[in-house]
Design a protein around this motif. Structure first.
Motif, PDB file in Angstrom:
ATOM      1  N   ILE A  37      -3.082  -1.332  -4.593  1.00 38.74           N
ATOM      2  CA  ILE A  37      -1.149  -1.588  -3.068  1.00 38.74           C
ATOM      3  C   ILE A  37      -0.001  -1.904  -4.453  1.00 38.74           C
ATOM      4  O   ILE A  37       1.078  -0.314  -4.626  1.00 38.74           O
ATOM      5  CB  ILE A  37      -1.496  -2.076  -2.492  1.00 38.74           C
ATOM      6  N   ALA A  38      -0.089  -3.153  -4.364  1.00 42.72           N
ATOM      7  CA  ALA A  38       1.017  -3.181  -5.328  1.00 42.72           C
ATOM      8  C   ALA A  38       1.631  -2.527  -6.901  1.00 42.72           C
ATOM      9  O   ALA A  38       3.226  -2.638  -6.854  1.00 42.72           O
ATOM     10  CB  ALA A  38       1.080  -4.968  -5.197  1.00 42.72           C
ATOM     11  N   VAL A  39       0.644  -2.592  -7.654  1.00 43.46           N
ATOM     12  CA  VAL A  39       0.607  -1.247  -9.045  1.00 43.46           C
ATOM     13  C   VAL A  39       1.152  -0.134  -8.275  1.00 43.46           C
ATOM     14  O   VAL A  39       2.322   0.177  -8.624  1.00 43.46           O
ATOM     15  CB  VAL A  39      -0.545  -1.625  -9.443  1.00 43.46           C
ATOM     16  N   PHE A  40       0.408   0.287  -7.142  1.00 44.75           N
ATOM     17  CA  PHE A  40       0.592   1.777  -6.877  1.00 44.75           C
ATOM     18  C   PHE A  40       2.128   1.907  -6.475  1.00 44.75           C
ATOM     19  O   PHE A  40       3.390   2.626  -6.853  1.00 44.75           O
ATOM     20  CB  PHE A  40      -0.034   1.907  -5.999  1.00 44.75           C
ATOM     21  N   ARG A  41       2.874   0.928  -5.709  1.00 45.10           N
ATOM     22  CA  ARG A  41       4.248   0.873  -5.249  1.00 45.10           C
ATOM     23  C   ARG A  41       5.537   0.500  -6.705  1.00 45.10           C
ATOM     24  O   ARG A  41       6.676   1.031  -6.543  1.00 45.10           O
ATOM     25  CB  ARG A  41       4.642   0.092  -3.764  1.00 45.10           C
ATOM     26  N   LYS A  42       4.797  -0.950  -7.173  1.00 45.97           N
ATOM     27  CA  LYS A  42       5.494  -0.647  -8.106  1.00 45.97           C
ATOM     28  C   LYS A  42       5.998   0.332  -9.169  1.00 45.97           C
ATOM     29  O   LYS A  42       7.292   1.089  -9.492  1.00 45.97           O
ATOM     30  CB  LYS A  42       4.796  -1.775  -9.241  1.00 45.97           C
ATOM     31  N   THR A  43       4.033   1.223  -9.446  1.00 48.73           N
ATOM     32  CA  THR A  43       4.520   2.380 -10.467  1.00 48.73           C
ATOM     33  C   THR A  43       5.931   3.031 -10.159  1.00 48.73           C
ATOM     34  O   THR A  43       6.503   3.596 -10.936  1.00 48.73           O
ATOM     35  CB  THR A  43       3.419   2.839 -11.131  1.00 48.73           C
ATOM     36  N   HIS A  44       5.649   4.264  -8.664  1.00 47.76           N
ATOM     37  CA  HIS A  44       6.763   4.295  -7.985  1.00 47.76           C
ATOM     38  C   HIS A  44       7.677   3.891  -7.622  1.00 47.76           C
ATOM     39  O   HIS A  44       8.574   4.889  -7.285  1.00 47.76           O
ATOM     40  CB  HIS A  44       5.560   5.555  -6.872  1.00 47.76           C
ATOM     41  N   ASN A  45       7.793   3.353  -7.783  1.00 43.27           N
ATOM     42  CA  ASN A  45       9.813   2.310  -7.482  1.00 43.27           C
ATOM     43  C   ASN A  45       9.707   2.255  -5.625  1.00 43.27           C
ATOM     44  O   ASN A  45      10.609   2.423  -5.798  1.00 43.27           O
ATOM     45  CB  ASN A  45      10.483   2.720  -8.667  1.00 43.27           C
ATOM     46  N   ILE A  46       8.078   1.982  -4.991  1.00 46.69           N
ATOM     47  CA  ILE A  46       8.742   1.997  -3.153  1.00 46.69           C
ATOM     48  C   ILE A  46       8.711   1.029  -2.658  1.00 46.69           C
ATOM     49  O   ILE A  46       7.285   0.877  -2.249  1.00 46.69           O
ATOM     50  CB  ILE A  46       7.495   3.190  -3.292  1.00 46.69           C
ATOM     51  N   GLU A  47       8.874  -0.229  -4.116  1.00 46.99           N
ATOM     52  CA  GLU A  47       8.337  -1.271  -3.199  1.00 46.99           C
ATOM     53  C   GLU A  47       9.335  -1.765  -2.207  1.00 46.99           C
ATOM     54  O   GLU A  47      10.728  -1.639  -2.065  1.00 46.99           O
ATOM     55  CB  GLU A  47       7.930  -2.738  -4.504  1.00 46.99           C
ATOM     56  N   GLY A  48       8.411  -2.507  -0.837  1.00 49.12           N
ATOM     57  CA  GLY A  48       9.341  -2.645   0.431  1.00 49.12           C
ATOM     58  C   GLY A  48       9.393  -1.370   0.932  1.00 49.12           C
ATOM     59  O   GLY A  48      10.580  -1.867   2.282  1.00 49.12           O
ATOM     60  N   ALA A  49       9.863  -0.081   0.947  1.00 52.04           N
ATOM     61  CA  ALA A  49       9.831   0.784   1.086  1.00 52.04           C
ATOM     62  C   ALA A  49       9.382   1.729   2.396  1.00 52.04           C
ATOM     63  O   ALA A  49       7.787   1.569   2.024  1.00 52.04           O
ATOM     64  CB  ALA A  49      10.484   2.008   0.092  1.00 52.04           C
ATOM     65  N   PRO A  50       9.341   2.361   3.351  1.00 51.93           N
ATOM     66  CA  PRO A  50       8.405   2.776   4.652  1.00 51.93           C
ATOM     67  C   PRO A  50       7.955   3.261   3.586  1.00 51.93           C
ATOM     68  O   PRO A  50       8.182   4.384   2.904  1.00 51.93           O
ATOM     69  CB  PRO A  50       9.643   2.640   6.270  1.00 51.93           C
ATOM     70  N   LEU A  51       6.771   4.069   4.183  1.00 50.03           N
ATOM     71  CA  LEU A  51       5.726   5.118   2.975  1.00 50.03           C
ATOM     72  C   LEU A  51       5.219   6.128   3.813  1.00 50.03           C
ATOM     73  O   LEU A  51       4.654   5.490   4.769  1.00 50.03           O
ATOM     74  CB  LEU A  51       4.717   3.958   2.021  1.00 50.03           C
ATOM     75  N   LEU A  52       5.125   7.653   3.735  1.00 48.17           N
ATOM     76  CA  LEU A  52       5.099   8.296   5.066  1.00 48.17           C
ATOM     77  C   LEU A  52       3.889   9.009   4.472  1.00 48.17           C
ATOM     78  O   LEU A  52       4.524   9.632   2.824  1.00 48.17           O
ATOM     79  CB  LEU A  52       5.796   9.172   5.476  1.00 48.17           C
ATOM     80  N   LEU A  53       2.441   9.442   4.450  1.00 53.25           N
ATOM     81  CA  LEU A  53       1.705   9.800   3.651  1.00 53.25           C
ATOM     82  C   LEU A  53       1.540  11.275   4.041  1.00 53.25           C
ATOM     83  O   LEU A  53       1.526  11.123   5.056  1.00 53.25           O
ATOM     84  CB  LEU A  53       0.501   9.317   3.788  1.00 53.25           C
ATOM     85  N   VAL A  54       2.435  12.523   3.314  1.00 51.80           N
ATOM     86  CA  VAL A  54       1.387  14.029   3.575  1.00 51.80           C
ATOM     87  C   VAL A  54       0.401  14.099   2.800  1.00 51.80           C
ATOM     88  O   VAL A  54      -0.155  14.925   1.767  1.00 51.80           O
ATOM     89  CB  VAL A  54       3.172  15.033   2.963  1.00 51.80           C
ATOM     90  N   LEU A  55      -0.409  14.967   3.838  1.00 51.98           N
ATOM     91  CA  LEU A  55      -1.554  15.708   3.389  1.00 51.98           C
ATOM     92  C   LEU A  55      -2.094  17.121   4.257  1.00 51.98           C
ATOM     93  O   LEU A  55      -2.127  17.236   5.322  1.00 51.98           O
ATOM     94  CB  LEU A  55      -2.639  14.585   4.003  1.00 51.98           C
TER      95      LEU A  55
END
Length: 263
Positions: A37-55
């Motif tokens: 999870i940490a790698v995913f957030r860091k890779t996409h530069n979304i560390e600390g941001a609220p995240l919405l998943l759209v499916l």
């Protein structure tokens, strides 16, 4: 009949068939680790941001019908939560369609799919598939809330402990037929299995941004609201017990033995 859901056997038995509930394969799906999870957030530069998943689904017709509605919901939600980031996991069959459609969305959505990875000479197809699965798992687990089409994906979200809002629309004729056939007050599998109604759903004429957004805002404010129901769903589907594949094999052997007059 080998049933995936605990509410199915009574209907099958009433029709004169033997039916064994064996559990759902979702309970054996691997889940993302904290480091993934940490790698995913860091890779996409979304560390600390609220995240919405759209499916928006896996069929072209679903994607075509739902993405404009979901776009309206995302735009309104970002106006209320400017720091919100959006991730759209998808499958190869609709990935190009999804990428093209969300390219001009607010929030610069991150599309996660098989084509996101670039294959090198040393990478096998199996490696790329596993990379796509790993990124999808990480996206599910990293998200604070999800807006999803109705279907099995609600169980995947429950397995990842991701709160969700379900929204779905269909062709006008299908809507007219199905609305007259329904005998339940919810179509969301988490609601049905947990015997609760904690997952908000907006189906048919109710599948509108102005109805969806307040439900997403409520979940962002209280992400714990669905956790008990999600845990109950996974437990009722067999999590922590004998794997569904083994239970299916045991039920099949038992049925064969009974048909031969054994055991």
């Amino acid at each position: 009949v080998l049933a995936l859901f605990p509410f199915e056997p009574p209907y099958m038995r009433a029709a004169g068939m033997r039916c064994d509930f064996v559990g759902h394969p979702v309970v054996t799906d691997p889940q993302a680790t904290p480091s993934e999870i940490a790698v995913f957030r860091k890779t996409h530069n979304i560390e600390g941001a609220p995240l919405l998943l759209v499916l928006p689904g896996s069929r072209r017709s679903e994607v075509r019908r739902l993405l404009p509605i979901f776009r309206g919901a995302v735009a309104a939600l970002i106006r209320q939560h400017p720091a919100l980031r959006v991730v759209v996991p998808t499958v190869s069959a609709v990935e190009s369609q999804v990428r093209t459609t969300v390219a001009d969305w607010p929030g610069k959505p991150i599309v996660v799919g098989p084509k996101a990875a670039t294959r090198t000479q040393t990478q096998t197809l199996a490696h790329l598939v596993e990379t796509a699965h790993r990124d999808k798992r990480a996206a599910f687990a990293a998200a604070d809330v999800a807006l999803a089409a109705s279907g099995t994906v609600s169980l995947e979200l429950a397995a990842a402990a991701t709160p969700m809002v379900i929204a779905y629309d269909m062709a006008w004729l299908s809507r007219q037929i199905i609305s007259r056939m329904l005998r339940v007050d919810t179509v969301t599998l988490v609601n049905l299995v947990s015997e609760t109604r904690v997952v908000p759903e907006f189906i048919g004429a109710n599948c509108r941004p102005d109805k969806i957004v307040p439900a997403l805002c409520a979940l962002l404010s209280n992400p714990e609201a669905q956790h008990s129901a999600m845990q109950r769903t996974m437990a009722k589907l067999g999590q922590g017990g004998t794997k569904p594949g083994i239970r299916a094999a045991q039920a099949t052997l038992s049925g064969l033995g009974a048909s031969n007059g054994e055991g």
